[in-house]
Design an enzyme around this catalytic site. Structure first.
Site, PDB file in Angstrom:
ATOM      1  N   ARG A  99       0.210   8.213  -2.465  1.00 11.57           N
ATOM      2  CA  ARG A  99       0.279   6.879  -1.819  1.00 11.57           C
ATOM      3  C   ARG A  99      -0.515   6.076  -2.566  1.00 11.57           C
ATOM      4  NH1 ARG A  99       1.386   2.117  -1.099  1.00 11.57           N
ATOM      5  NH2 ARG A  99       1.489   0.893   0.893  1.00 11.57           N
ATOM      6  N   HIS A 102      -3.856   0.925  -2.740  1.00 17.72           N
ATOM      7  CA  HIS A 102      -3.603  -0.728  -1.639  1.00 17.72           C
ATOM      8  C   HIS A 102      -4.524  -1.247  -0.973  1.00 17.72           C
ATOM      9  CE1 HIS A 102      -2.217   2.837   1.618  1.00 17.72           C
ATOM     10  NE2 HIS A 102      -2.376   1.665   2.131  1.00 17.72           N
ATOM     11  N   HIS A 104      -3.998  -3.454   2.774  1.00 21.27           N
ATOM     12  CA  HIS A 104      -4.278  -4.241   4.093  1.00 21.27           C
ATOM     13  C   HIS A 104      -4.391  -5.156   5.162  1.00 21.27           C
ATOM     14  CE1 HIS A 104      -3.597  -0.244   6.123  1.00 21.27           C
ATOM     15  NE2 HIS A 104      -2.609  -0.243   5.031  1.00 21.27           N
ATOM     16  N   GLU A 108      -6.278   0.804   9.997  1.00 19.59           N
ATOM     17  CA  GLU A 108      -5.503   2.135   9.416  1.00 19.59           C
ATOM     18  C   GLU A 108      -6.199   3.127   9.997  1.00 19.59           C
ATOM     19  OE1 GLU A 108      -3.372   3.035   5.479  1.00 19.59           O
ATOM     20  OE2 GLU A 108      -4.267   5.053   6.318  1.00 19.59           O
ATOM     21  N   HIS A 147      -7.769   1.304  -0.428  1.00 19.87           N
ATOM     22  CA  HIS A 147      -7.976   3.013  -0.348  1.00 19.87           C
ATOM     23  C   HIS A 147      -6.449   4.118  -0.434  1.00 19.87           C
ATOM     24  CE1 HIS A 147      -5.649   1.522   3.273  1.00 19.87           C
ATOM     25  NE2 HIS A 147      -4.941   1.817   2.982  1.00 19.87           N
ATOM     26  N   GLU A 170       4.184  -2.284   6.616  1.00 22.29           N
ATOM     27  CA  GLU A 170       4.281  -0.685   5.558  1.00 22.29           C
ATOM     28  C   GLU A 170       5.055  -1.409   4.016  1.00 22.29           C
ATOM     29  OE1 GLU A 170       5.625   3.319   5.351  1.00 22.29           O
ATOM     30  OE2 GLU A 170       7.818   2.922   6.069  1.00 22.29           O
TER      31      GLU A 170
END
Ligand code: MN
Ligand code: MN
Length: 393
Positions: A99, A102, A104, A108, A147, A170
Site C-alpha cells: 500500500r 501516503h 490522509h 487510521e 505511512h 480511500e
C-alpha cells in the site's frame, strides 16, 4: 434463533414474513438468500418499532477495487449513511504487495485480520517507526502522518482500517507518486539538489496505489541508520493482553490507557460464547462502529421515543450504534462470535443496564418496572457482564 423466526422458517423451507397472527407469505419477487441471512429483518421481534436508520452494511456489498498487489473496499458514510463519525476499509495485500507511501486527513486505526505485514511511518518530529505486525495486532497512524503497509510471509495479509471520520474516502489520499507526478521536474530538481532531467519517470499513481512488490528482508534490515524512533509506538499487541473473562465470553480493550498513540480511536475485541450475549448497555461518550469477524449475531438497538430495531450480522459485516443508544449483541449461532467495537474517543466507556439497576435503591427501581422479585434477586447476584463495570472509563 428466536421463537418468532422458528415459526417463520417452519412455513416450508423458505422463511416467510409471518409472526403468529401477523403478516403473510411473500409470493415474491424476493431475494430469498438475503431473507435467510436476515431473519430479524424479515420477521422483526414484536418489540421492534419505529424508523431507526439502517445500522448494517456488509463489505460484501461494497465496491471492490482490484490492484496488482491486492484489493481494497470501503464502508463509509456513503454506504452506511448513519456512520458519520467513523469509516472503515477492508484491505488485502498479497505477499510483497505494497500500500503506497501516503497520508490522509483522518487518523487510521487498524486490526490485523490475517497474516503478517510491515508498517512504516514518520511523525512530525522527524522520528521514524518500522514494525512487523501479525493477526490480532493493532496500529494507529495519527492524522497527517505518512505511512506504508506491505504484505509479508508466505501469503501477505488482510486487515481492517477504521478512520475517525465517516466522510473518509480511500480514493482521496495523498500519494507520494501522485505528488511527484504533479510537480514540475525543475521544482523536484531544485528540491533534491539534482538536475531536473533525472525526473519524469514516475509511474502513474493509479499503478502504485496497491502494487506488487518484493518481500523485504528481516525487520532489522529496514531500520534507518541514525534515525530517532517515535516515543509512543504506533503498533499494539492486542492478543498479548490478558482478556477480561466472564461466563459469557471475553473482552480485550485498547485505548490510550494501554495504547497511548491511539488518541482518537478506542476499541474492544469481544468474544461471545454460543448462546451468550453482550449484555444490554450503552456508551456515554461516542458512536460505536462494529466489525464482525466470525460467528452469527443479532443486535437490538433502542433509540428512545419507543423506537427499537433488530439487525443480523455475520463475518465481514459492519454494524453501527449511534451515540447513547441502548443495545445488546447476541450470539445466535453455534460457534463463538467475535467482533470489534470502535469508538471515536481516547477512552473506552460503557454503562450496563444491570449495573445501573443494581447500584440504584431497589425500591426506586421496583417502582418503575413492577419486576418480579426474582429479577431483583438476580441483579444482586449479578449476571456476569461481558465488560465488567470495573473497566477503565
Ligand atoms: Mn492510510
Ligand atoms: Mn456497545
Amino acid at each position: 434463533m428466536t421463537a418468532t423466526n422458528a415459526v417463520a422458517q417452519s412455513v416450508g423451507s423458505i422463511p416467510q414474513p409471518i409472526r403468529p397472527g401477523h403478516g403473510g407469505t411473500d409470493p415474491g419477487p424476493r431475494n430469498v438468500m438475503r431473507d435467510i441471512q436476515n431473519p430479524d429483518m424479515l420477521v422483526p421481534p414484536a418489540t421492534d418499532s419505529g424508523t431507526l436508520p439502517n445500522l448494517r452494511f456488509s463489505f460484501s456489498d461494497a465496491h471492490m477495487r482490484l490492484e496488482s498487489g491486492g484489493w481494497t473496499r470501503q464502508v463509509t458514510v456513503r454506504e452506511l449513511g448513519i456512520s458519520k463519525a467513523m469509516a472503515g476499509v477492508n484491505m488485502r495485500l498479497n505477499r510483497g504487495g505494497v500500500r503506497e507511501l501516503h497520508w490522509h486527513k483522518a487518523a487510521e486505526w487498524a486490526y490485523m485480520l490475517y497474516g503478517t505485514a510491515r508498517i512504516t511511518a514518520v511523525d512530525a518530529q522527524g522520528r521514524n517507526f518500522v514494525d512487523d505486525v501479525s493477526t490480532g495486532d493493532l496500529w494507529y497512524f495519527p492524522s497527517g502522518v505518512p505511512h506504508s503497509i506491505q504484505g509479508l510471509g508466505s501469503d501477505g495479509c488482510e486487515f481492517l482500517l477504521v478512520f475517525d471520520d465517516g466522510e473518509f474516502d480511500e480514493d482521496n489520499t495523498f500519494l507520494i507518486s501522485d505528488w511527484f507526478k504533479h510537480t514540475p521536474p525543475e521544482v523536484l530538481g531544485k528540491n533534491f539538489g539534482v538536475p531536473a532531467a533525472l525526473f519524469g519517470h514516475t509511474p502513474d499513481p493509479s499503478a502504485r496505489y496497491i502494487f506488487a512488490g518484493t518481500v523485504p528482508g528481516p525487520l532489522s534490515s529496514d531500520r534507518i541508520a541514525g534515525a530517532a524512533s517515535v516515543t509512543q509506538p504506533f503498533s499494539h499487541r492486542l492478543m498479548a493482553q490478558e482478556p477480561i473473562r466472564t461466563t459469557s465470553g471475553t473482552v480485550r480493550i485498547a485505548d490510550t490507557s494501554n495504547f497511548p498513540a491511539s488518541t482518537t480511536i478506542a476499541a474492544a475485541l469481544v468474544e461471545v460464547v454460543p448462546g451468550g450475549m453482550r449484555e444490554l448497555h450503552w456508551h456515554p461518550n461516542a458512536d460505536e462502529w462494529q466489525y464482525y469477524i466470525e460467528g452469527e449475531a443479532r443486535m437490538g438497538v433502542f433509540g428512545a421515543s419507543g423506537q427499537a430495531r433488530t439487525f443480523d450480522y455475520r463475518a465481514g459485516d459492519v454494524g453501527y450504534v449511534p451515540f447513547a443508544m441502548g443495545h445488546y449483541v447476541e450470539n445466535i449461532g453455534t460457534t463463538p462470535l467475535r467482533f470489534l467495537e470502535m469508538f471515536k474517543s481516547s477512552r473506552y466507556a460503557d454503562l450496563s443496564l444491570d449495573t445501573w439497576m443494581a447500584l440504584t435503591p431497589p425500591e426506586l427501581v421496583e417502582a418503575h418496572l413492577n419486576l418480579d422479585p426474582q429479577v431483583m434477586g438476580a441483579l444482586r447476584k449479578k449476571v456476569a457482564p461481558i465488560v465488567p463495570a470495573t473497566n477503565p472509563t
